[in-house]
Design a protein around this motif. Structure first.
Motif, PDB file in Angstrom:
ATOM      1  N   TYR A 124      34.587  46.447  29.188  1.00  0.00           N
ATOM      2  CA  TYR A 124      35.253  46.319  27.890  1.00  0.00           C
ATOM      3  C   TYR A 124      36.438  47.265  27.822  1.00  0.00           C
ATOM      4  N   GLU A 125      37.516  46.774  27.249  1.00  0.00           N
ATOM      5  CA  GLU A 125      38.716  47.583  27.082  1.00  0.00           C
ATOM      6  C   GLU A 125      39.450  47.095  25.845  1.00  0.00           C
ATOM      7  N   GLY A 126      39.974  48.002  25.067  1.00  0.00           N
ATOM      8  CA  GLY A 126      40.711  47.596  23.871  1.00  0.00           C
ATOM      9  C   GLY A 126      39.795  47.103  22.782  1.00  0.00           C
ATOM     10  N   LYS A 127      39.982  45.865  22.315  1.00  0.00           N
ATOM     11  CA  LYS A 127      39.271  45.334  21.160  1.00  0.00           C
ATOM     12  C   LYS A 127      37.952  44.654  21.554  1.00  0.00           C
ATOM     13  N   ASN A 128      37.152  45.377  22.289  1.00  0.00           N
ATOM     14  CA  ASN A 128      35.801  44.912  22.646  1.00  0.00           C
ATOM     15  C   ASN A 128      35.796  43.534  23.292  1.00  0.00           C
TER      16      ASN A 128
ATOM     17  N   SER B  89      35.755  53.710  40.095  1.00  0.00           N
ATOM     18  CA  SER B  89      35.382  54.647  39.037  1.00  0.00           C
ATOM     19  C   SER B  89      34.069  54.240  38.377  1.00  0.00           C
ATOM     20  N   ILE B  90      33.894  52.940  38.154  1.00  0.00           N
ATOM     21  CA  ILE B  90      32.661  52.461  37.529  1.00  0.00           C
ATOM     22  C   ILE B  90      31.471  52.682  38.454  1.00  0.00           C
ATOM     23  N   GLN B  91      31.654  52.359  39.739  1.00  0.00           N
ATOM     24  CA  GLN B  91      30.578  52.591  40.693  1.00  0.00           C
ATOM     25  C   GLN B  91      30.172  54.062  40.713  1.00  0.00           C
ATOM     26  N   ILE B  92      31.178  54.921  40.811  1.00  0.00           N
ATOM     27  CA  ILE B  92      30.902  56.353  40.922  1.00  0.00           C
ATOM     28  C   ILE B  92      30.322  56.904  39.624  1.00  0.00           C
ATOM     29  N   ALA B  93      30.738  56.340  38.477  1.00  0.00           N
ATOM     30  CA  ALA B  93      30.169  56.776  37.197  1.00  0.00           C
ATOM     31  C   ALA B  93      28.665  56.520  37.171  1.00  0.00           C
ATOM     32  N   LEU B  94      28.242  55.384  37.736  1.00  0.00           N
ATOM     33  CA  LEU B  94      26.811  55.101  37.816  1.00  0.00           C
ATOM     34  C   LEU B  94      26.103  56.128  38.700  1.00  0.00           C
TER      35      LEU B  94
ATOM     36  N   PHE C 177      34.588  42.193  36.125  1.00  0.00           N
ATOM     37  CA  PHE C 177      34.807  43.395  36.923  1.00  0.00           C
ATOM     38  C   PHE C 177      35.934  43.178  37.930  1.00  0.00           C
ATOM     39  N   SER C 178      36.003  41.982  38.495  1.00  0.00           N
ATOM     40  CA  SER C 178      36.989  41.687  39.533  1.00  0.00           C
ATOM     41  C   SER C 178      38.414  41.641  39.012  1.00  0.00           C
ATOM     42  N   SER C 179      38.595  41.576  37.704  1.00  0.00           N
ATOM     43  CA  SER C 179      39.946  41.521  37.154  1.00  0.00           C
ATOM     44  C   SER C 179      40.606  42.889  37.102  1.00  0.00           C
ATOM     45  N   TYR C 180      39.836  43.937  37.393  1.00  0.00           N
ATOM     46  CA  TYR C 180      40.373  45.299  37.409  1.00  0.00           C
ATOM     47  C   TYR C 180      40.747  45.706  38.827  1.00  0.00           C
ATOM     48  N   GLY C 181      41.615  46.704  38.922  1.00  0.00           N
ATOM     49  CA  GLY C 181      42.043  47.208  40.225  1.00  0.00           C
ATOM     50  C   GLY C 181      40.952  48.003  40.914  1.00  0.00           C
ATOM     51  N   HIS C 182      41.203  48.325  42.182  1.00  0.00           N
ATOM     52  CA  HIS C 182      40.211  49.043  42.966  1.00  0.00           C
ATOM     53  C   HIS C 182      39.873  50.405  42.363  1.00  0.00           C
TER      54      HIS C 182
END
Length: 586
Positions: A249-253, A268-273, A258-263
């Motif tokens: 989620y980004e901006g207005k919910n 970052s999401i993987q490492i946050a987990l 996931f694939s639409s974001y850059g590497h």
């Protein structure tokens, strides 16, 4: 309580012909691209998670693939916490808290059912094949590894979490509290759904019954006495967890794939987990009885430098909380001075395939027998973590060398020291030169050292590089005696300068201008170069480049003068600087 895989032997797997690797709780694998770091991680993964290897996994298809691990730290306290059948399956094979396990595949055509774990039986000095309950017992202390690749499948992995994916395994790791708190509640709701849509539900939707009746009339015409009911399986709580995924989620919910974001965002999401997992594991560390392998290719990939440090600290925390963390990395930020001693330098050549150079900790123990000096030497070398990322090491004691040599190197060669794979390492003192060079030699890292002229008359003799009765040493000392008799310098009891009439460093500069001393200094310089040590013939580097002080102001002015006038016009002994750089590169 901590058990780990302390040693791994890999035979005939991809680029690993026959190699042995020593691991700690947190082990970085450092090496250039295509050295085989990922192959080591894959071999570890295969050892604990059986799969069928294909032709490309065999270095030589005529030989079997064999992966052997020594699991240490299997204390009686741990065994007592295991189910009795699993304890029985393991304990007779454990010697000195160590268990040796092996997975072997004879050929690419071997059936999956024939690829089994075996265990070393000390009583018969052979591998014990198929002991009852071995696989389950091993899984109870070493569960399936969690493998995070270098982002090639990150989008697919995170958008479709299953039991065998990274995200699926992470979800399973930290959703246990959710399961404990809400399983009963959710099972109740699932049961209600089941009553409405399953074939034998007590409260089936009338629409489903109506469909059943209509279809059964048709069936009765074709096959009297047979009927059907529509049925829908209801997932269990565990099934729901395994089917879990991630929405971003980004901006207005607004949810995006996931694939639409850059590497960078994906990583970052993987490492946050991983970081969250580290937090919850730290809280529950005392209750952990398993060690899970966490295998990560380049955790620093696509991350900001500050984020890299956060990742490193999270992984270190996990290595103390039920995980054994093994990473491949190209970043010195992933290796602190404390971990550098256990870092594996991975190399590959045509003859040996992938292999590991001797660890810094092992090299120091072999070269420096005294434990106090071991710690001093370790502190000196390990604080220069770039030694782990270089092919050649230059040891330098002087501050001026450490500040200006990279600058001079690039000015003369047009390339940085890093581009040519050199690491410039600071020494705490010139007396560490011999030990440092021997340690690096034990690690198969070529090294050279730079020292002031006084080392050739003191430390070099003490360390055995030069004989005390060497003719050039004797002649230089005789000239020092003449200078002392003339009241120009002060000597100590060994006949070499000390601070007095002038500073000792000035005394060496004075003798370098004595015509009778120059040939002997030159000869000593040549002898020391043969030992891999450069002696400054004019006493120290400052005399050769034309500065008098060792401070930021002098270094900055030197660089400014070169920018204005050029290197040759600025350096008082330009040729010696050229000679040094050429010698370092040969």
């Amino acid at each position: 309580m901590k058990h780990t895989i302390s040693k791994l032997t890999i035979k005939n797997f991809r680029s690993c012909i026959n190699a042995e690797f020593k691991f700690s709780a947190y082990t970085p694998l450092v090496g250039y691209n295509n050295a085989g770091k990922s192959n080591i991680l894959s071999a570890l993964q295969w050892l604990l998670k059986k799969s069928t290897l294909s032709e490309k996994d065999f270095n030589d298809q005529k030989l079997p693939v064999e992966v052997i691990a020594e699991v240490t730290g299997l204390a009686a306290e741990l065994l007592d916490k295991m189910p009795s059948n699993q304890k029985t399956a393991l304990e007779k094979f454990i010697v000195n808290e160590t268990l040796i396990i092996r997975r072997l595949q004879d050929s690419p055509t071997t059936k999956a059912t024939d690829i089994k774990l075996t265990v070393w039986d000390e009583a018969i000095s052979d591998w014990s094949k198929n002991p009852t309950g071995l696989d389950n017992a091993i899984s109870s202390i070493l569960p399936d590894p969690i493998r995070i690749g270098a982002m090639e499948n990150a989008a697919e992995d995170a958008s479709k979490a299953r039991a065998n994916t990274t995200i699926g395994k992470l979800l399973a790791e930290f959703l246990n509290p959710v399961k404990s708190a809400h399983k009963e509640e959710l099972d109740k709701h699932l049961s209600e759904v089941q009553q409405r849509i399953s074939a034998d539900g007590d409260c089936r939707f009338s629409e489903l019954s109506s469909i059943d009746d209509s279809v059964n009339k048709k069936i009765d015409d074709l096959f009297p006495g047979m009927s059907i009911k529509l049925h829908f399986d209801i997932p269990s709580f565990d099934d729901l967890i395994k089917a879990g995924t991630i929405k971003v989620y980004e901006g207005k919910n607004v949810a995006r794939d996931f694939s639409s974001y850059g590497h960078g965002a994906q990583r970052s999401i993987q490492i946050a987990l991983i970081q969250y997992l580290a937090e919850i594991k730290r809280v529950n560390a005392s209750n952990i009885t398993t060690t899970t392998l966490l295998l990560i290719d380049e955790p620093e990939l696509y991350l900001h430098p500050f984020a890299i440090e956060q990742v490193r600290e999270a992984l270190l925390a996990l290595s103390k909380s039920g995980y054994q963390v093994i990473i491949s990395t190209h970043s010195a930020q992933m290796v602190t001075s404390e971990q550098s001693q256990f870092t594996l330098l991975i190399r590959k050549d045509e003859c040996n395939g992938t292999y590991a150079r001797k660890r810094l900790s092992d090299a120091i123990q072999n070269i420096v027998p005294d434990s106090i000096h071991q710690m001093e030497q370790l502190f000196s070398l390990s604080h220069s973590t770039q030694v782990l990322f270089a092919e050649y090491v230059i040891l330098a004691e002087g501050k001026t060398e450490r500040r200006l040599l990279p600058f001079l190197f690039k000015k003369i060669t047009g390339r940085t020291m890093g581009q040519e794979k050199y690491a410039l390492i600071a020494q705490t003192g010139v007396n560490d030169t011999k030990k440092s060079m021997e340690i690096l030699q034990a690690m198969s890292i070529p090294s050279k050292a730079i020292a002031d002229l006084d080392y050739g008359l003191t430390g070099a003799i003490k360390h055995g590089f030069i004989d005390a009765n060497d003719i050039d040493v004797i002649e230089i000392k005789n000239i020092f005696k003449l200078l002392s008799d003339q009241g120009k310098i002060t000597l100590n009891g060994n006949g070499v300068p000390k601070n007095g009439i002038v500073d000792a460093s000035k005394a060496y500069e004075l003798i370098s201008n004595e015509s009778s001393a120059i040939p002997h200094i030159k000869a000593l310089h040549v002898k020391m170069k043969e030992k891999g040590i450069w002696l400054w013939e004019s006493g120290a580097i400052e005399a050769h480049i034309g500065i008098t002080n060792k401070d930021e102001k002098s270094w900055a002015k030197f660089k400014k003068d070169i920018a204005s006038n050029g290197l040759q016009q600025t350096c008082s002994d330009y040729k010696s600087i050229i000679d040094l750089i050429e010698w370092l590169r040969n």
